[in-house]
Design a protein around this motif. Sequence first.
Motif, mmCIF file in Angstrom:
data_model
loop_
_atom_site.group_PDB
_atom_site.id
_atom_site.type_symbol
_atom_site.label_atom_id
_atom_site.label_comp_id
_atom_site.label_asym_id
_atom_site.label_seq_id
_atom_site.Cartn_x
_atom_site.Cartn_y
_atom_site.Cartn_z
ATOM 1 N N PRO A 39 33.766 45.326 32.505
ATOM 2 C CA PRO A 39 32.784 46.352 32.115
ATOM 3 C C PRO A 39 31.732 46.534 33.211
ATOM 4 C CG PRO A 39 33.241 44.895 30.282
ATOM 5 C CD PRO A 39 33.936 44.294 31.477
ATOM 6 N N GLY A 40 31.530 47.762 33.623
ATOM 7 C CA GLY A 40 30.606 48.034 34.713
ATOM 8 C C GLY A 40 31.212 47.863 36.088
ATOM 9 N N GLY A 41 32.520 47.498 36.141
ATOM 10 C CA GLY A 41 33.182 47.330 37.428
ATOM 11 C C GLY A 41 33.369 48.649 38.154
ATOM 12 N N LEU A 42 33.619 48.570 39.458
ATOM 13 C CA LEU A 42 33.651 49.755 40.311
ATOM 14 C C LEU A 42 35.038 49.989 40.894
ATOM 15 C CD1 LEU A 42 30.325 49.171 42.286
ATOM 16 C CD2 LEU A 42 30.671 50.584 40.246
ATOM 17 N N LEU A 43 35.488 51.240 40.840
ATOM 18 C CA LEU A 43 36.750 51.665 41.443
ATOM 19 C C LEU A 43 36.447 52.637 42.568
ATOM 20 C CD1 LEU A 43 39.861 52.046 41.571
ATOM 21 C CD2 LEU A 43 39.589 53.855 39.839
ATOM 22 N N PHE A 44 36.933 52.319 43.767
ATOM 23 C CA PHE A 44 36.736 53.177 44.929
ATOM 24 C C PHE A 44 38.047 53.887 45.248
ATOM 25 C CE2 PHE A 44 33.341 50.165 45.190
ATOM 26 C CZ PHE A 44 32.289 50.852 45.768
ATOM 27 N N LEU A 45 37.988 55.230 45.293
ATOM 28 C CA LEU A 45 39.134 56.050 45.652
ATOM 29 C C LEU A 45 38.911 56.676 47.026
ATOM 30 C CD1 LEU A 45 39.799 57.893 42.256
ATOM 31 C CD2 LEU A 45 40.868 55.795 43.098
ATOM 32 N N VAL B 218 33.632 51.822 34.951
ATOM 33 C CA VAL B 218 34.013 51.770 33.550
ATOM 34 C C VAL B 218 32.731 51.647 32.744
ATOM 35 C CG1 VAL B 218 35.315 50.519 31.815
ATOM 36 C CG2 VAL B 218 36.138 50.572 34.165
ATOM 37 N N PRO B 219 32.400 52.618 31.897
ATOM 38 C CA PRO B 219 31.211 52.483 31.053
ATOM 39 C C PRO B 219 31.288 51.181 30.259
ATOM 40 C CG PRO B 219 32.077 54.703 30.913
ATOM 41 C CD PRO B 219 33.095 53.887 31.674
#
Length: 272
Positions: free
Chosen positions: A233-239, A264-265
Motif C-alpha cells: 500500500p502506497g508503493g510506487l510503480l515507474f513506467l 496504489v492508494p
Amino acid sequence: MTSFEEIATLVKSRSGLTLGPDKTYLLETRLEAIARRLGVAGYEALAPLLRHDRLLQAEVVEALTTNETLFFRDTRPFDHVRTVGVPRLLAGRPGNAPLRVWSAAASTGQEAYSLAMLFSEMGAALCGRAVQILGTDIARIPLARAREGLYSQFEVQRGLPARMLVKYFRKEDESWRLIKPIRDMVEFREWNLLSDAGSLGRFDIIFCRNVLIYFDPPTKSRVLEMLTARLVPGGLLFLGAAESVTGLTSSLRPVGGEHFVFEVPRVAATVG
C-alpha cells in the motif's frame, strides 16, 4: 497459419510481445543466426522446428525481445525516487523494514545497478534501512551478463556520470566491473511478466519501464494488475515516458501530477 503467424503466436503466448505484420524484418534479422546454425533457410523454415522443441522456442523468444538499456536511463524517475519516493515510503514503514525494489525487464542490469548506486549515494537518508533489489528478465543471456556486472567502455559511457564510474567500477582489461558491494545489492532472476508473481513477495518500488509499449491492451492490463498486486500500500510503480495506465486499470493513480510514476492508494491495496 503462415510461418510468421506461427512464430508471432508463440512469442505472444510466451512473452506477451505483439508482433504485427510490419515486423517481418524483425524475424528476418534476429532469427537469421539461429536459422543458419540449424541449416535452414530463414524463419519460414524455422517455424516447423519450433512446434516440439521448447529449448528452441525459448531461444527464439529471447532473440525477438528487445534488450536496449543504459545506466540512469531518463534521470527523472531516479530523481523522483531520491527526493520524493523514498522519503514518503520511509515515513509510512516500520523502522527496521527493508525497502524492496523490483527492476522488471532488467536486461543486462544497468537499471537495477543504477538503483543500487542511487541508494548507496543516499547513505544516511535511508535511516539505516537495508535495500533489497530484484532484477528480472525473460532472457537468460542478458541476465547472465547482468550477474557478472561487467560492462564495455561504450556501455559505461551511456548515462553513467564519470564520478560514479570512478567510485563504483574497477577497470578490467578493456571493460569495467561494478564493485562487489553494489553487485551484492542486486539479485537477478529469470522471470516472465506473464507468470504468477506471488512468490516474489511485495515491493515498495517497481520499475517496469518501456515494456508495456510492446504489448496489446489486454496484455498491458494483465501485467499492470499483476504489478499492482505486488506493490505494498502506497508503493510506487515507474513506467516509461511513453507509457500510460489510462483505460487499462483503475487500481493506480499518478503521483504528484507526474506521468511516469503511479501509486496504489492505501485503502485499495488488499492483495496478500
